[in-house]
Design a protein around this motif. Structure first.
Motif, PDB file in Angstrom:
ATOM      1  N   ARG A  98       0.684  -1.094   0.080  1.00  0.00           N
ATOM      2  CA  ARG A  98       0.145  -0.079   0.175  1.00  0.00           C
ATOM      3  C   ARG A  98       0.812   1.134  -0.050  1.00  0.00           C
ATOM      4  O   ARG A  98       0.436   2.411  -0.691  1.00  0.00           O
ATOM      5  N   MET A  99       1.933   1.171   0.855  1.00  0.00           N
ATOM      6  CA  MET A  99       2.885   2.435   0.641  1.00  0.00           C
ATOM      7  C   MET A  99       3.569   2.580  -0.550  1.00  0.00           C
ATOM      8  O   MET A  99       3.407   3.819  -1.150  1.00  0.00           O
ATOM      9  N   HIS A 100       3.888   1.665  -1.303  1.00  0.00           N
ATOM     10  CA  HIS A 100       4.517   1.556  -2.517  1.00  0.00           C
ATOM     11  C   HIS A 100       3.400   2.295  -3.645  1.00  0.00           C
ATOM     12  O   HIS A 100       3.677   3.000  -4.436  1.00  0.00           O
ATOM     13  N   LEU A 101       2.103   1.832  -3.553  1.00  0.00           N
ATOM     14  CA  LEU A 101       1.085   2.088  -4.440  1.00  0.00           C
ATOM     15  C   LEU A 101       0.875   3.629  -4.124  1.00  0.00           C
ATOM     16  O   LEU A 101       0.675   4.324  -5.273  1.00  0.00           O
ATOM     17  N   ILE A 102       0.860   4.220  -3.096  1.00  0.00           N
ATOM     18  CA  ILE A 102       0.436   5.415  -2.845  1.00  0.00           C
ATOM     19  C   ILE A 102       1.510   6.164  -3.220  1.00  0.00           C
ATOM     20  O   ILE A 102       1.276   7.268  -3.948  1.00  0.00           O
ATOM     21  N   GLN A 103       2.777   5.942  -3.007  1.00  0.00           N
ATOM     22  CA  GLN A 103       3.987   6.776  -3.627  1.00  0.00           C
ATOM     23  C   GLN A 103       3.801   6.789  -4.942  1.00  0.00           C
ATOM     24  O   GLN A 103       4.247   7.853  -5.802  1.00  0.00           O
ATOM     25  N   CYS A 104       3.373   5.672  -5.840  1.00  0.00           N
ATOM     26  CA  CYS A 104       3.530   5.774  -7.163  1.00  0.00           C
ATOM     27  C   CYS A 104       2.476   6.622  -7.678  1.00  0.00           C
ATOM     28  O   CYS A 104       2.757   7.372  -8.629  1.00  0.00           O
ATOM     29  N   ALA A 105       1.332   6.635  -7.090  1.00  0.00           N
ATOM     30  CA  ALA A 105       0.376   7.301  -7.573  1.00  0.00           C
ATOM     31  C   ALA A 105       0.543   8.821  -7.411  1.00  0.00           C
ATOM     32  O   ALA A 105       0.312   9.666  -8.225  1.00  0.00           O
ATOM     33  N   GLN A 106       1.167   9.228  -6.435  1.00  0.00           N
ATOM     34  CA  GLN A 106       1.602  10.614  -6.165  1.00  0.00           C
ATOM     35  C   GLN A 106       2.646  11.044  -7.187  1.00  0.00           C
ATOM     36  O   GLN A 106       2.555  12.461  -7.556  1.00  0.00           O
ATOM     37  N   GLU A 107       3.515  10.132  -7.257  1.00  0.00           N
ATOM     38  CA  GLU A 107       4.729  10.470  -8.433  1.00  0.00           C
ATOM     39  C   GLU A 107       4.159  10.720  -9.827  1.00  0.00           C
ATOM     40  O   GLU A 107       4.339  11.722 -10.504  1.00  0.00           O
ATOM     41  N   LEU A 108       3.306   9.845 -10.223  1.00  0.00           N
ATOM     42  CA  LEU A 108       2.665   9.811 -11.672  1.00  0.00           C
ATOM     43  C   LEU A 108       1.678  11.216 -11.543  1.00  0.00           C
ATOM     44  O   LEU A 108       1.642  11.952 -12.664  1.00  0.00           O
ATOM     45  N   ALA A 109       1.002  11.423 -10.621  1.00  0.00           N
ATOM     46  CA  ALA A 109       0.129  12.641 -10.522  1.00  0.00           C
ATOM     47  C   ALA A 109       0.931  13.712 -10.703  1.00  0.00           C
ATOM     48  O   ALA A 109       0.447  15.026 -11.321  1.00  0.00           O
ATOM     49  N   SER A 110       1.977  13.852  -9.967  1.00  0.00           N
ATOM     50  CA  SER A 110       2.961  14.904 -10.023  1.00  0.00           C
ATOM     51  C   SER A 110       3.504  15.374 -11.398  1.00  0.00           C
ATOM     52  O   SER A 110       3.742  16.566 -11.577  1.00  0.00           O
ATOM     53  N   LYS A 111       3.485  14.212 -12.425  1.00  0.00           N
ATOM     54  CA  LYS A 111       3.822  14.547 -13.655  1.00  0.00           C
ATOM     55  C   LYS A 111       2.715  14.877 -14.536  1.00  0.00           C
ATOM     56  O   LYS A 111       3.052  14.826 -15.891  1.00  0.00           O
ATOM     57  N   GLY A 112       1.587  15.216 -13.941  1.00  0.00           N
ATOM     58  CA  GLY A 112       0.415  15.492 -14.676  1.00  0.00           C
ATOM     59  C   GLY A 112      -0.369  14.435 -15.304  1.00  0.00           C
ATOM     60  O   GLY A 112      -1.038  14.566 -16.475  1.00  0.00           O
TER      61      GLY A 112
END
Length: 429
Positions: free
Chosen positions: A376-390
């Protein structure tokens, strides 16, 4: 069988068949030969160890330390992996000299996989050969080369009277991993025979223990390597932790688990061999009706992809997503799947998503992902990084009773609920 595996970092060993004393999981985490430092890939600390790598890790210090028995661990430095085009040239030539055995064809066409013969042919699945050195010689002769250095799986074999190039032998199905230019950059092997193994999770006592399955599937022996004393020998319940103690002194736990079914084709521990990592391959799966027209070296551009794990699973999902949705719906949600080794390695997909020009990602990891705190931690980090890239994000949700993987869901002619992930300008959800 040893619980540690040598790494390219001097003094550091991967906790290969032993649970990490920090996170309690096996595989990926490392311990230093002195026994007081652990590098964990799941639990964070204020001491990043490899923050900028594809798979970040954190340094932890153990209060009492551990005995690290490195006797018998093979030390071979992995050769530098070849560039994608060089890997593809060797791998494609090798595949041309291999066949798919009937039992493997039957598995792929079974109700569990539901692949058609033409789909299997397009994806070039093969069986690992019984005498792999014969196919390797054909590759060398065809490519007119004396060395296969830098190609994971291949290594220089030392026989009694001579040396020759060989490939790791492991009975199973070879699953090609193709990058965004349709170049085969690696393989996973779906093993035919999966046995059970003993897994140690040590306590705070500094004991030099070894656990092994002495009779399949679940007769286990645990011994103290320093004294030779048998701490435990018993038939254990599969997947159940059993406490290890003597005279009130607690040593930890032992359990029996099934080995992994899927393994990378790698020769990292062999002479002039090469690791599948640095980084591990990322697989781009598209429907075979499109794959047969995709030229090697041609960059695939896609606005929308699904991000998941497992090469074979994503191949199957890409075939059956076309049955779940109409052509008009597929224009919006996509029919291309990006397979990474696991959610913790999501960073290795970022450059591929960028080169492909992806604007939307459907996160489609296994249904049990949110029940594991590290996943879950990695999934949240992944989502945040992708979102930060638009990148526009959707999370694929379904009942676990309908299947653990996205491929299982499609095979049952069901569809996930695609939930839009809302975020602010900082990428937070």
């Amino acid at each position: 069988m040893h619980t540690l595996r040598a790494t390219n970092l001097k003094g550091w060993y991967e906790l290969y068949r032993e649970n990490c004393p920090v996170c309690g999981h096996r595989g990926g985490c490392m311990i230093h030969e002195k026994g007081h430092r652990v590098v964990c890939i799941r639990k964070t600390s204020d001491r990043p160890f490899s923050k900028n790598s594809a798979l970040p890790s954190w340094l932890h210090f153990l209060n009492n330390g551990h005995v690290v028995d490195t006797k018998g661990v093979e030390h071979h430095t992995s050769e530098e992996k070849r560039k994608p085009m060089g890997l593809h040239q060797v791998y494609q030539t090798w595949l041309n000299h291999l066949v798919l055995e009937d039992n493997h064809f039957d598995h792929l066409t079974s109700d569990k996989r539901q692949l058609l013969p033409e789909q299997i042919s397009a994806r070039a699945y093969r069986s690992m050969p019984d005498k792999p050195w014969h196919s390797v010689k054909k590759v060398k002769d065809e490519l007119r080369t004396d060395t296969l250095k830098g190609v994971p799986g291949f290594y220089h074999h030392q026989a009694k009277t001579h040396t020759f190039w060989n490939v790791i032998q492991n009975d199973g199905i070879l699953i090609p991993f193709r990058n965004e230019r349709n170049l085969i950059t690696g393989f996973q092997i779906r093993k035919d025979d999966v046995q059970y193994e003993a897994v140690l999770q040590r306590g705070s006592t500094n004991k030099n223990l070894k656990a092994e399955v002495v009779k399949q599937p679940n007769t286990v022996r645990v011994i103290d390597l320093d004294s030779g004393e048998v701490i435990l020998e018993d038939t254990l319940e599969i997947n159940k932790k059993v406490s290890l103690s003597q005279q009130g002194e607690y040593y930890g736990f032992v359990s029996v688990k099934k080995e992994n079914r899927y393994w990378w084709l790698s020769s990292a521990k062999r002479k002039e061999g090469t690791s599948a990592g640095s980084p591990p391959p990322v697989h781009v799966a598209i429907p075979s009706s499109k794959l047969i027209h995709w030229k090697s070296g041609e960059l695939l551009k896609k606005d929308v992809v699904w991000l998941s794990e497992g090469g074979l699973k994503c191949d199957i999902a890409s075939e059956h997503v076309t049955n779940a949705y109409t052509d008009e719906e597929l224009e919006t949600i996509g029919d291309t799947f990006i397979a990474i080794p696991g959610v913790g390695s999501w960073r290795i997909a970022l450059p591929i998503l960028e080169r492909m020009g992806v604007k939307r990602v459907n996160l489609a990891f296994d249904a049990d992902a949110m029940t594991n705190q590290f996943v879950r931690m990695h999934l949240i980090q992944c989502a945040q990084e992708l979102a930060s890239k638009g990148i526009e994000l959707y999370f694929a949700v379904w009942k676990q009773a309908d299947g653990n993987g996205i491929d299982d869901l499609f095979l049952q002619q069901k569809k996930p609920f695609l939930k839009a992930m809302q975020h602010d300008n900082t990428g937070k959800h």
